[in-house]
Design an enzyme around this catalytic site. Structure first.
Site, mmCIF file in Angstrom:
data_model
loop_
_atom_site.group_PDB
_atom_site.id
_atom_site.type_symbol
_atom_site.label_atom_id
_atom_site.label_comp_id
_atom_site.label_asym_id
_atom_site.label_seq_id
_atom_site.Cartn_x
_atom_site.Cartn_y
_atom_site.Cartn_z
ATOM 1 N N CYS A 2 24.959 -3.896 -11.805
ATOM 2 C CA CYS A 2 25.429 -5.025 -11.005
ATOM 3 C C CYS A 2 25.055 -6.348 -11.653
ATOM 4 C CB CYS A 2 24.806 -4.973 -9.619
ATOM 5 S SG CYS A 2 25.169 -3.449 -8.757
ATOM 6 N N ARG A 27 28.315 -5.829 -18.626
ATOM 7 C CA ARG A 27 27.365 -4.902 -17.998
ATOM 8 C C ARG A 27 28.080 -3.741 -17.307
ATOM 9 N NH1 ARG A 27 22.415 -7.756 -16.560
ATOM 10 N NH2 ARG A 27 22.289 -6.753 -14.542
ATOM 11 N N TRP A 74 28.311 -2.276 -9.660
ATOM 12 C CA TRP A 74 28.413 -1.005 -10.381
ATOM 13 C C TRP A 74 27.869 0.023 -9.411
ATOM 14 C CZ3 TRP A 74 25.141 2.681 -12.802
ATOM 15 C CH2 TRP A 74 25.785 3.478 -13.749
ATOM 16 N N ASN A 100 21.153 -6.164 -6.680
ATOM 17 C CA ASN A 100 21.208 -5.288 -7.849
ATOM 18 C C ASN A 100 20.011 -4.356 -7.754
ATOM 19 O OD1 ASN A 100 21.288 -4.138 -10.380
ATOM 20 N ND2 ASN A 100 20.643 -5.980 -11.473
ATOM 21 N N GLY A 101 20.246 -3.051 -7.856
ATOM 22 C CA GLY A 101 19.116 -2.118 -7.791
ATOM 23 C C GLY A 101 19.226 -1.232 -6.567
ATOM 24 N N GLU A 483 17.850 16.421 -30.347
ATOM 25 C CA GLU A 483 18.332 15.092 -29.968
ATOM 26 C C GLU A 483 17.914 14.048 -31.016
ATOM 27 O OE1 GLU A 483 20.484 13.921 -28.266
ATOM 28 O OE2 GLU A 483 19.987 11.819 -27.937
ATOM 29 N N LYS A 487 20.574 11.768 -33.125
ATOM 30 C CA LYS A 487 20.508 10.293 -33.117
ATOM 31 C C LYS A 487 20.474 9.766 -34.539
ATOM 32 C CE LYS A 487 21.392 9.573 -30.029
ATOM 33 N NZ LYS A 487 21.742 9.982 -28.697
ATOM 34 N N GLU A 490 23.894 10.261 -36.364
ATOM 35 C CA GLU A 490 25.067 9.502 -35.938
ATOM 36 C C GLU A 490 24.989 8.011 -36.241
ATOM 37 O OE1 GLU A 490 24.016 9.610 -31.172
ATOM 38 O OE2 GLU A 490 26.076 9.238 -31.746
ATOM 39 N N HIS A 506 13.058 32.068 -42.046
ATOM 40 C CA HIS A 506 14.163 33.020 -42.118
ATOM 41 C C HIS A 506 15.338 32.445 -42.912
ATOM 42 C CE1 HIS A 506 11.988 35.694 -39.509
ATOM 43 N NE2 HIS A 506 11.720 34.650 -38.733
ATOM 44 N N LYS A 605 32.692 5.989 -27.800
ATOM 45 C CA LYS A 605 31.740 6.119 -26.695
ATOM 46 C C LYS A 605 32.155 7.221 -25.731
ATOM 47 C CE LYS A 605 28.165 5.167 -24.236
ATOM 48 N NZ LYS A 605 26.940 5.826 -24.741
#
Ligand code: F6R
Length: 610
Positions: A2, A27, A74, A100-101, A483, A487, A490, A506, A605
């Site tokens: 928001c 945002r 949002w 906001n929140g 992960e 990161k 990419e 192995h 994205k």
């Protein structure tokens, strides 16, 4: 996330507020609204959709006045709609609020207000604030707002105005960011600097628990809790607009990495009852009795979201003893999965629009299996089509490389595992309370890690010319290694592989030779010694090893070349901490190689094609 804008001065408030909101569009939002004190009293307009829809509505009937507040929403509580858009007002439209929140205890306050006869027109937590202010109003909006704030738990920022006191605006910050701008005969509220830059560069950056009272003459600051006056220095902004949108960071990715304490806090938000130390998931429509029947779970997702699923699998299996299989969505959709009558499918998607994940969701539903979605976007296809949704409240993620969405997804999976454990009785209330306590400490611990970047920066510099490196770990450390490796690949374009450390010998051990960089995660006490043996294996072949260990571990440094320490927490919560330096490492490696961090080559994205 928001956006809030407020104005008090002599100029046209509507123009300034809409202009400010347009600077906060980056945002992300799904609806917008504005309230202005006109000569006929408080008037407002709000609309689902882009700011342009709101502007269209205002075209024929502008809100004329020089005091107002505006908002881009949002969605968190309640779908995107005209009714749920802010500002929210009390029944007589004397008080208007933008927010906001999250107000964690809004349900309790709402019930209390309903019992007093107040009626609600939206599904939001924000509307309770407007009614609460009306209910508590004592002729002074500042003291009323202070008392109201004491009633509200959560992480939020507020802009408040009332027709009763037309020469004042009130701004409150409790965790969610908020700034106040000071101009000549005018004052401003904004949830971020870009909203105000056109009008002033002198701002107060409110700290947690601070309240600002804005008049045309200037701004007074208070401790929102005690009402004591605060003095603080004005901050002069010398950023340009692009820098300001990134919050002064060099990229959205770095901003989003740094937003993780907030994202984790918001995602836990109202789902942890601080008194009982139990998890509550009011958004689940299914009954506890139904939930308790599930004895087999598939987690289906792509990329980083799938990696969050790998952590979730370990946590659910540990706490609930229900078998969980994690599947890549593009594979799962063409498989013939074995569903039992008591199988639950969980799909995870930041965007909620990933084609393969959506297709897997539809396949599962076609087979009559219940699907629970974990997503960051209210109103997304995944959110709309799943039977059940648990949202991550990370705020919009702009950078292609996912960071705060991952940590928020892992948090939701932990909360879900705990809730399932409560429902099935597989953990005692004391065990749940201990885990909850540790989870509540995570935002602060993430904050600590974010302050220590020097070693990561220089390590990133040291690998910028290498062709390939390895991440190794066992159990949850392996899940996080996957992960970390993704990161790095990419955004830095350095080839890397993540290996279950015990699997190296192995085959892959053949690739280890002098000076090959290996990043070894050794944060899991259960298999620590085994991990040390695997590190010794790569060291013996000449690898240069960066180790990750828990704070207080003085052993690992005896085996590796360098160690990064992670604050201690429960072993199955450690991934939420270990991943942070790995994200930073990828970020610094990318910048050291001069790459566009936010828009890596060949990637998008939201992957809406198969
Ligand atoms: C990597 C990344 C991707 C996404 C994947 C799924 O940083 O962001 O791997 O995780 O494309 O996207 P969502 O979660 O939107 O379904």
């Amino acid at each position: 996330m928001c956006g809030i804008v407020g104005y008090i001065g002599e100029k046209n408030a509507q123009e300034i507020i809409i202009g400010g909101l347009s600077k906060l569009e980056y945002r992300g939002y799904d609806s917008a609204g504005i309230a202005v004190l006109t000569k006929d009293g408080l008037a407002y307009e709000k609309a689902k959709g882009r700011l342009a829809v709101l502007e269209e509505r205002l075209e024929g009937k502008p809100l004329t006045g020089s005091v107002g507040i505006g908002h881009t929403r949002w969605a968190t509580h309640g779908k995107p709609s005209d009714e749920n858009a802010h500002p929210h007002t009390d029944a007589h439209a004397k008080f208007a609020v933008v927010h906001n929140g999250i107000i964690e205890n809004f349900l309790a306050i709402k019930e209390e207000l309903i019992a007093k006869g107040y009626t609600f027109v939206s599904e939001t937590d924000t509307e309770v604030i407007a009614h609460l202010l009306a209910d508590m109003y004592d002729g002074d909006i500042v003291s009323t707002a202070q008392r109201a704030v004491r009633r509200m738990r959560g992480a939020y920022a507020l802009g408040i105005m009332t027709e009763h006191e037309p020469d004042k605006l009130v701004a409150v910050r409790l965790a969610s960011p908020l700034i106040v701008g000071v101009g000549d005969g005018e004052s401003f509220i904004g949830s971020d600097i870009p909203a105000l830059l056109e009008h002033t560069r002198d701002v107060y950056i409110l700290n947690e628990g601070e309240m600002a009272v804005l008049t045309r003459e200037g701004v007074e600051l208070y401790n929102a809790e005690t009402g004591e006056r605060i003095e603080k220095e004005l901050f002069h902004v010398d950023w340009d607009l692009v820098q300001a949108e990134k919050g002064g960071y060099d990229s959205f990715m770095l901003k989003e990495i740094n937003e993780q304490p907030q994202a984790v806090r918001d995602t836990m938000g109202a789902r942890i009852d601080p008194e009982t130390k139990r998890v509550v998931l009011p958004e689940l429509k299914m009954s506890d009795a139904e939930l308790a029947t599930y004895d087999r779970i598939y987690i289906v997702a792509c990329g980083t979201s799938m990696h969050a699923g790998l952590v979730g699998k370990e946590v659910i299996e540990k706490l609930v003893r229900v078998p969980v299989e994690v599947a890549i969505a593009s594979e799962f959709r063409y498989r013939d999965p074995i569903y039992t009558p008591n199988t639950l499918v969980i799909v995870i998607s930041q965007s909620g629009e990933t084609a393969d994940t959506l297709a897997a969701l539809r396949e599962a539903k076609k087979s009559g299996v219940k699907v629970l979605a974990i997503t960051n976007v209210v109103g997304s296809s995944v959110a709309r089509e799943a039977d059940e949704v648990l949202f991550t409240w990370a705020g919009p993620e702009v950078a292609v490389a996912s960071t705060k969405a991952y940590t928020s997804q892992v948090v939701v999976l932990n909360l879900f595992a705990l809730y399932l454990a409560q429902v099935k009785g597989t953990q005692t209330p004391e065990q749940i309370a201990e885990i909850v306590d540790q989870m509540l400490q995570l935002p602060a611990k993430i904050g600590e890690i974010l302050k220590r970047t020097d070693a990561l920066r220089s390590y990133a510099e040291s690998i910028k010319e290498v062709n390939s490196l390895f991440f190794i770990g066992r159990s949850l450390d392996y899940a996080v290694s996957l992960e970390g490796s993704l990161k790095l690949k990419e955004i830095s374009y350095i080839h890397s592989e993540a290996y279950a450390a015990g699997e190296l010998k192995h085959g892959t051990l053949a690739l280890i030779e002098d000076n090959v960089p290996v990043i070894a995660l050794a944060t899991q006490p259960d298999i620590y010694e085994k991990m040390i043996s695997n590190i010794v294996e790569v060291k013996a072949r000449g690898a240069r090893v960066l180790g990750f260990a828990l704070e207080g571990d003085e052993e690992l440094i005896k085996t590796v070349d360098e160690v990064i320490h992670i604050p201690a927490t429960l072993p199955f919560l450690t991934p939420l901490l270990t991943v942070i330096p790995l994200q930073l490492l990828a970020y610094y490696a990318s910048t050291a190689r001069g790459n566009d961090v936010d828009k890596p080559r060949n990637l998008a994205k939201s992957v809406t094609v198969e």
